[in-house]
Design a protein around this motif. Structure first.
Motif, PDB file in Angstrom:
ATOM      1  N   GLN A 218      54.164  22.441   5.177  1.00  0.00           N
ATOM      2  CA  GLN A 218      53.582  23.267   6.230  1.00  0.00           C
ATOM      3  C   GLN A 218      54.038  22.706   7.560  1.00  0.00           C
ATOM      4  O   GLN A 218      53.983  21.487   7.780  1.00  0.00           O
ATOM      5  CB  GLN A 218      52.053  23.238   6.160  1.00  0.00           C
ATOM      6  N   ASN A 219      54.485  23.575   8.442  1.00  0.00           N
ATOM      7  CA  ASN A 219      54.824  23.187   9.802  1.00  0.00           C
ATOM      8  C   ASN A 219      54.109  24.144  10.738  1.00  0.00           C
ATOM      9  O   ASN A 219      54.385  25.349  10.718  1.00  0.00           O
ATOM     10  CB  ASN A 219      56.341  23.244  10.014  1.00  0.00           C
ATOM     11  N   THR A 220      53.169  23.624  11.518  1.00  0.00           N
ATOM     12  CA  THR A 220      52.422  24.447  12.459  1.00  0.00           C
ATOM     13  C   THR A 220      52.761  23.992  13.868  1.00  0.00           C
ATOM     14  O   THR A 220      52.615  22.816  14.207  1.00  0.00           O
ATOM     15  CB  THR A 220      50.901  24.337  12.221  1.00  0.00           C
ATOM     16  N   GLU A 221      53.231  24.916  14.658  1.00  0.00           N
ATOM     17  CA  GLU A 221      53.598  24.645  16.037  1.00  0.00           C
ATOM     18  C   GLU A 221      52.345  24.601  16.906  1.00  0.00           C
ATOM     19  O   GLU A 221      51.284  25.075  16.502  1.00  0.00           O
ATOM     20  CB  GLU A 221      54.553  25.731  16.528  1.00  0.00           C
ATOM     21  N   ALA A 222      52.473  24.070  18.114  1.00  0.00           N
ATOM     22  CA  ALA A 222      51.336  23.995  19.037  1.00  0.00           C
ATOM     23  C   ALA A 222      50.759  25.378  19.314  1.00  0.00           C
ATOM     24  O   ALA A 222      49.557  25.527  19.527  1.00  0.00           O
ATOM     25  CB  ALA A 222      51.759  23.321  20.340  1.00  0.00           C
ATOM     26  N   SER A 223      51.590  26.421  19.254  1.00  0.00           N
ATOM     27  CA  SER A 223      51.136  27.793  19.491  1.00  0.00           C
ATOM     28  C   SER A 223      50.260  28.310  18.352  1.00  0.00           C
ATOM     29  O   SER A 223      49.584  29.310  18.497  1.00  0.00           O
ATOM     30  CB  SER A 223      52.346  28.719  19.633  1.00  0.00           C
ATOM     31  N   GLY A 224      50.314  27.625  17.195  1.00  0.00           N
ATOM     32  CA  GLY A 224      49.577  28.073  16.016  1.00  0.00           C
ATOM     33  C   GLY A 224      50.456  28.761  14.999  1.00  0.00           C
ATOM     34  O   GLY A 224      50.035  28.993  13.872  1.00  0.00           O
ATOM     35  N   ALA A 225      51.697  29.105  15.363  1.00  0.00           N
ATOM     36  CA  ALA A 225      52.617  29.727  14.399  1.00  0.00           C
ATOM     37  C   ALA A 225      52.850  28.744  13.260  1.00  0.00           C
ATOM     38  O   ALA A 225      53.092  27.555  13.487  1.00  0.00           O
ATOM     39  CB  ALA A 225      53.933  30.090  15.073  1.00  0.00           C
ATOM     40  N   THR A 226      52.752  29.234  12.036  1.00  0.00           N
ATOM     41  CA  THR A 226      52.803  28.375  10.852  1.00  0.00           C
ATOM     42  C   THR A 226      53.867  28.849   9.879  1.00  0.00           C
ATOM     43  O   THR A 226      53.958  30.035   9.578  1.00  0.00           O
ATOM     44  CB  THR A 226      51.432  28.365  10.147  1.00  0.00           C
ATOM     45  N   THR A 227      54.646  27.879   9.383  1.00  0.00           N
ATOM     46  CA  THR A 227      55.625  28.146   8.331  1.00  0.00           C
ATOM     47  C   THR A 227      55.234  27.345   7.104  1.00  0.00           C
ATOM     48  O   THR A 227      54.989  26.133   7.201  1.00  0.00           O
ATOM     49  CB  THR A 227      57.047  27.752   8.764  1.00  0.00           C
ATOM     50  N   VAL A 228      55.151  28.011   5.960  1.00  0.00           N
ATOM     51  CA  VAL A 228      54.886  27.352   4.679  1.00  0.00           C
ATOM     52  C   VAL A 228      56.139  27.527   3.835  1.00  0.00           C
ATOM     53  O   VAL A 228      56.666  28.641   3.716  1.00  0.00           O
ATOM     54  CB  VAL A 228      53.658  27.966   3.959  1.00  0.00           C
ATOM     55  N   ARG A 229      56.614  26.400   3.265  1.00  0.00           N
ATOM     56  CA  ARG A 229      57.805  26.427   2.410  1.00  0.00           C
ATOM     57  C   ARG A 229      57.443  25.964   1.004  1.00  0.00           C
ATOM     58  O   ARG A 229      56.619  25.064   0.839  1.00  0.00           O
ATOM     59  CB  ARG A 229      58.887  25.521   2.978  1.00  0.00           C
ATOM     60  N   LEU A 230      58.105  26.559   0.028  1.00  0.00           N
ATOM     61  CA  LEU A 230      57.893  26.245  -1.380  1.00  0.00           C
ATOM     62  C   LEU A 230      59.229  25.947  -2.028  1.00  0.00           C
ATOM     63  O   LEU A 230      60.208  26.670  -1.793  1.00  0.00           O
ATOM     64  CB  LEU A 230      57.254  27.454  -2.081  1.00  0.00           C
ATOM     65  N   LYS A 231      59.289  24.889  -2.838  1.00  0.00           N
ATOM     66  CA  LYS A 231      60.452  24.603  -3.679  1.00  0.00           C
ATOM     67  C   LYS A 231      59.931  24.243  -5.059  1.00  0.00           C
ATOM     68  O   LYS A 231      58.948  23.516  -5.177  1.00  0.00           O
ATOM     69  CB  LYS A 231      61.263  23.426  -3.115  1.00  0.00           C
ATOM     70  N   VAL A 232      60.568  24.779  -6.094  1.00  0.00           N
ATOM     71  CA  VAL A 232      60.188  24.469  -7.472  1.00  0.00           C
ATOM     72  C   VAL A 232      61.436  24.145  -8.281  1.00  0.00           C
ATOM     73  O   VAL A 232      62.535  24.619  -7.964  1.00  0.00           O
ATOM     74  CB  VAL A 232      59.408  25.627  -8.136  1.00  0.00           C
TER      75      VAL A 232
END
Length: 187
Positions: A65-79
């Motif tokens: 999870q990477n959440t920027e100060a603005s609140g925009a969030t990216t969730v990444r998945l690898k399997v």
């Protein structure tokens, strides 16, 4: 062998205590991984498989999870090591994994559907939820990412559930308890 068991138990203990991540004025990041095991495994795991045909024991999962100060969030998945060629549905769920697939509760929703379980497409969609659907390659590996202009509310996002089919269809075949962060942009 004993060292491997110790490392597995230590990793599970670290995940249970929050995994690795940082909170800072400029955002939040976290990355955690585990190997899938059945709920009844001698060595417990934060990643549980309920269907060992689609998600074999010892298959690997990584979530960040990477959440920027603005609140925009990216969730990444690898399997790695899942059933080759299969199409999986994957969503962030409200509660931690448990012995039974239903323990993880429903999908995390930015705007909560007042009717539960949610079926209204105005709420149950990839813009209002975190959907990480993917097709496993010929080795059973895959991945996906989702970015939203919002972040999770405190304590309301606790796991990633793999489903047997993409979108809103499919039974729960595996679950991974994840220490998602919250903060800016949760309103």
């Amino acid at each position: 062998m004993v060292a491997g068991i110790f490392v597995g138990v230590l990793a599970s203990a670290l995940l249970a205590s929050g995994g690795s991540g940082t909170a800072a004025p400029d955002g939040y990041w976290m990355k955690t991984d585990a190997r899938f095991a059945p709920p009844t495994a001698f060595v417990p795991s934060a990643a549980l498989t309920y269907d060992t045909t689609l998600v074999p024991a010892a298959a690997r999962i990584e979530v960040s999870q990477n959440t920027e100060a603005s609140g925009a969030t990216t969730v990444r998945l690898k399997v790695e090591g899942l059933m080759a060629g299969h199409v999986y549905g994957v969503h962030v769920h409200q509660k931690p994994c448990g012995t039974e697939p239903a323990a993880a509760g429903g999908h995390y929703q930015h705007r909560k559907d007042p009717v539960q379980p949610p079926t209204d497409p105005a709420y149950a969609n990839a813009d209002n939820e975190v959907w990480l659907d993917f097709t496993a390659d010929d080795r059973g590996d895959g991945g996906a990412s989702a970015r939203h202009d919002w972040n999770f509310r405190r304590g309301e996002a606790s796991s990633v559930v793999l489903h047997s089919a993409p979108g809103m269809a499919g039974s729960r075949v595996a679950c991974f308890t994840v220490p998602f962060g919250w903060g800016a942009g949760t309103g």
